[in-house]
Motif scaffolding. Sequence first.
Motif, short mmCIF file in Angstrom:
data_model
loop_
_atom_site.label_atom_id
_atom_site.label_comp_id
_atom_site.label_asym_id
_atom_site.label_seq_id
_atom_site.Cartn_x
_atom_site.Cartn_y
_atom_site.Cartn_z
N VAL A 142 0.83 -1.20 0.00
CA VAL A 142 0.00 0.00 0.00
C VAL A 142 0.87 1.26 0.00
O VAL A 142 0.62 2.21 -0.74
CB VAL A 142 -0.95 0.00 1.21
CG1 VAL A 142 -1.65 1.35 1.35
CG2 VAL A 142 -1.98 -1.11 1.07
N ALA A 143 1.91 1.25 0.83
CA ALA A 143 2.80 2.41 0.88
C ALA A 143 3.49 2.64 -0.46
O ALA A 143 3.56 3.77 -0.96
CB ALA A 143 3.84 2.23 2.00
N GLN A 144 3.99 1.58 -1.05
CA GLN A 144 4.69 1.70 -2.33
C GLN A 144 3.73 2.10 -3.46
O GLN A 144 4.08 2.88 -4.34
CB GLN A 144 5.37 0.37 -2.68
CG GLN A 144 6.53 0.01 -1.76
CD GLN A 144 7.69 0.97 -1.93
OE1 GLN A 144 8.03 1.37 -3.03
NE2 GLN A 144 8.31 1.33 -0.81
N PHE A 145 2.53 1.57 -3.42
CA PHE A 145 1.51 1.93 -4.41
C PHE A 145 1.16 3.41 -4.33
O PHE A 145 0.98 4.08 -5.35
CB PHE A 145 0.26 1.08 -4.17
CG PHE A 145 -0.93 1.45 -5.01
CD1 PHE A 145 -1.06 0.98 -6.31
CD2 PHE A 145 -1.94 2.26 -4.50
CE1 PHE A 145 -2.16 1.31 -7.09
CE2 PHE A 145 -3.04 2.60 -5.27
CZ PHE A 145 -3.16 2.12 -6.57
N THR A 146 1.09 3.93 -3.12
CA THR A 146 0.67 5.31 -2.89
C THR A 146 1.77 6.30 -3.23
O THR A 146 1.49 7.41 -3.71
CB THR A 146 0.24 5.50 -1.42
OG1 THR A 146 -0.78 4.55 -1.10
CG2 THR A 146 -0.29 6.90 -1.18
N GLY A 152 -10.70 7.78 8.93
CA GLY A 152 -9.76 8.01 7.85
C GLY A 152 -8.55 7.10 7.86
O GLY A 152 -7.64 7.28 7.05
N GLN A 153 -8.53 6.12 8.78
CA GLN A 153 -7.41 5.20 8.85
C GLN A 153 -7.60 4.07 7.86
O GLN A 153 -8.72 3.59 7.65
CB GLN A 153 -7.27 4.63 10.27
CG GLN A 153 -6.94 5.67 11.33
CD GLN A 153 -6.91 5.05 12.72
OE1 GLN A 153 -7.76 4.23 13.06
NE2 GLN A 153 -5.93 5.44 13.52
N ARG A 154 -6.50 3.62 7.27
CA ARG A 154 -6.58 2.52 6.32
C ARG A 154 -6.69 1.19 7.06
O ARG A 154 -5.99 0.94 8.03
CB ARG A 154 -5.33 2.52 5.43
CG ARG A 154 -5.42 3.57 4.33
CD ARG A 154 -4.24 3.51 3.44
NE ARG A 154 -4.45 4.34 2.26
CZ ARG A 154 -3.49 4.89 1.57
NH1 ARG A 154 -2.23 4.72 1.92
NH2 ARG A 154 -3.75 5.63 0.51
N VAL A 155 -7.58 0.34 6.55
CA VAL A 155 -7.83 -0.96 7.14
C VAL A 155 -7.58 -2.03 6.08
O VAL A 155 -8.08 -1.93 4.96
CB VAL A 155 -9.28 -1.07 7.66
CG1 VAL A 155 -9.53 -2.46 8.24
CG2 VAL A 155 -9.57 0.01 8.68
N ILE A 156 -6.78 -3.03 6.44
CA ILE A 156 -6.49 -4.13 5.53
C ILE A 156 -7.61 -5.16 5.61
O ILE A 156 -7.92 -5.67 6.69
CB ILE A 156 -5.15 -4.80 5.88
CG1 ILE A 156 -4.00 -3.79 5.74
CG2 ILE A 156 -4.90 -6.01 5.00
CD1 ILE A 156 -2.66 -4.34 6.21
N GLN A 157 -8.23 -5.45 4.49
CA GLN A 157 -9.27 -6.46 4.42
C GLN A 157 -8.70 -7.70 3.73
O GLN A 157 -8.06 -7.58 2.67
CB GLN A 157 -10.48 -5.95 3.63
CG GLN A 157 -11.09 -4.68 4.18
CD GLN A 157 -11.96 -4.93 5.40
OE1 GLN A 157 -12.24 -6.08 5.73
NE2 GLN A 157 -12.36 -3.87 6.07
N VAL A 158 -8.88 -8.86 4.34
CA VAL A 158 -8.35 -10.11 3.79
C VAL A 158 -9.53 -11.02 3.45
O VAL A 158 -10.41 -11.25 4.29
CB VAL A 158 -7.40 -10.82 4.78
CG1 VAL A 158 -6.84 -12.09 4.16
CG2 VAL A 158 -6.27 -9.88 5.19
N TYR A 159 -9.56 -11.54 2.22
CA TYR A 159 -10.62 -12.41 1.76
C TYR A 159 -10.02 -13.72 1.27
O TYR A 159 -9.91 -13.96 0.06
CB TYR A 159 -11.41 -11.73 0.64
CG TYR A 159 -11.96 -10.38 1.01
CD1 TYR A 159 -13.12 -10.26 1.75
CD2 TYR A 159 -11.30 -9.22 0.62
CE1 TYR A 159 -13.63 -9.02 2.09
CE2 TYR A 159 -11.80 -7.96 0.96
CZ TYR A 159 -12.96 -7.87 1.70
OH TYR A 159 -13.46 -6.64 2.04
N PRO A 160 -9.61 -14.60 2.19
CA PRO A 160 -8.95 -15.84 1.77
C PRO A 160 -9.93 -16.82 1.16
O PRO A 160 -11.10 -16.88 1.54
CB PRO A 160 -8.39 -16.39 3.09
CG PRO A 160 -9.30 -15.84 4.15
CD PRO A 160 -9.73 -14.48 3.65
N ASP A 161 -9.45 -17.58 0.18
CA ASP A 161 -10.27 -18.67 -0.34
C ASP A 161 -10.12 -19.86 0.60
O ASP A 161 -9.45 -19.79 1.64
CB ASP A 161 -9.86 -19.01 -1.77
CG ASP A 161 -8.45 -19.58 -1.87
OD1 ASP A 161 -7.71 -19.55 -0.85
OD2 ASP A 161 -8.07 -20.05 -2.96
#
Length: 322
Positions: free
Chosen positions: A264-268, A299-308
């Motif tokens: 996320v940091a590198q993408f931003t 306004g804080q970023r939250v990591i969402q994980v959707y594992p199969d």
Amino acid sequence: MFPHLSRITADMLRDEALRELHRLGFTTTWRPDGYISATRGEDTELIGLDNLSLQTAQAVQAGEDLTREDIATQVHNLLDAMSHRIDPAELSEADFLRQLKVRLVAGDMLTPVAERDSEQFSLSTRPWTDDLVVSLVIDTPTTVMTLPDKTLEARGLTSQADLEDLWHAGYRNLWQELTEAEIDVNEIHGDDPGANFWVIESGSFFLASAVLFLDELLPDWAPDLDTEAGIMVAAPHRHLLLVRSVTSGQDLLAGINTVTSVAVAQFTENPGPVSPKLHLMREGAEVLPFTDITDNDDGQRVIQVYPDAYLMDRINEGRDED
């Protein structure tokens, strides 16, 4: 609009962009999405400053004392390159095939281009995941352009056989680009258990597209990487890949959190953003993007994980053993 820049620097960037466009005879309007609508005669261009703003931010972070003249030069170079874009419809057959490559990009990256030029890209793009597409591009000295349908139509290359030949040539040229590029590979070990991953970097504008050939490239680039249970891959921007083995339990969860935060940091913060998501790649299965980033009410970023099911089994496997 440019949160990674100070107000003064951001204002200079905006001012110099408009000044240069007006000097070139354009009338300009800022759009709500951050693009400049620049009109001259009957032609309208949509011009984005995202990459230029990120390059400026990197220069500031590196300690460079940027003046207004420095930013004016950067803007001039950007617009000069745009004004000298090569029309791929006018290339010779040899140059067209030599400059043809495939590139992995975010699907929504093509939206401003399509809107600006009223283009269609149905012949030159193929879905890869729900967030990324593979596109046929022309790699010129000044820019990398996705081929619009009208260019292929003008060259008489719309039959299924012609298109398959183009895709074959594009993949072949991408492979040559990646195998000849200078690649820097490092294994990163964080302070917390599980916070380890591999960083693959290159000056090539096509490194992110190496995910299309990872099975063939990783044995040379990272021979010590364990791929038996699958790998997690992020391509935050065009010059960077983040790769990690699929392990189990808390180690795997820590790895997911660590790599996602870095992605996320590198993408931003970098030019040429591709995707902040982690993608699961394993033998015999489709590539699966399984993370997303959202903002909470503060306004804080939250990591969402959707594992199969497979990834969930790997997470639970280690926990059961604990």
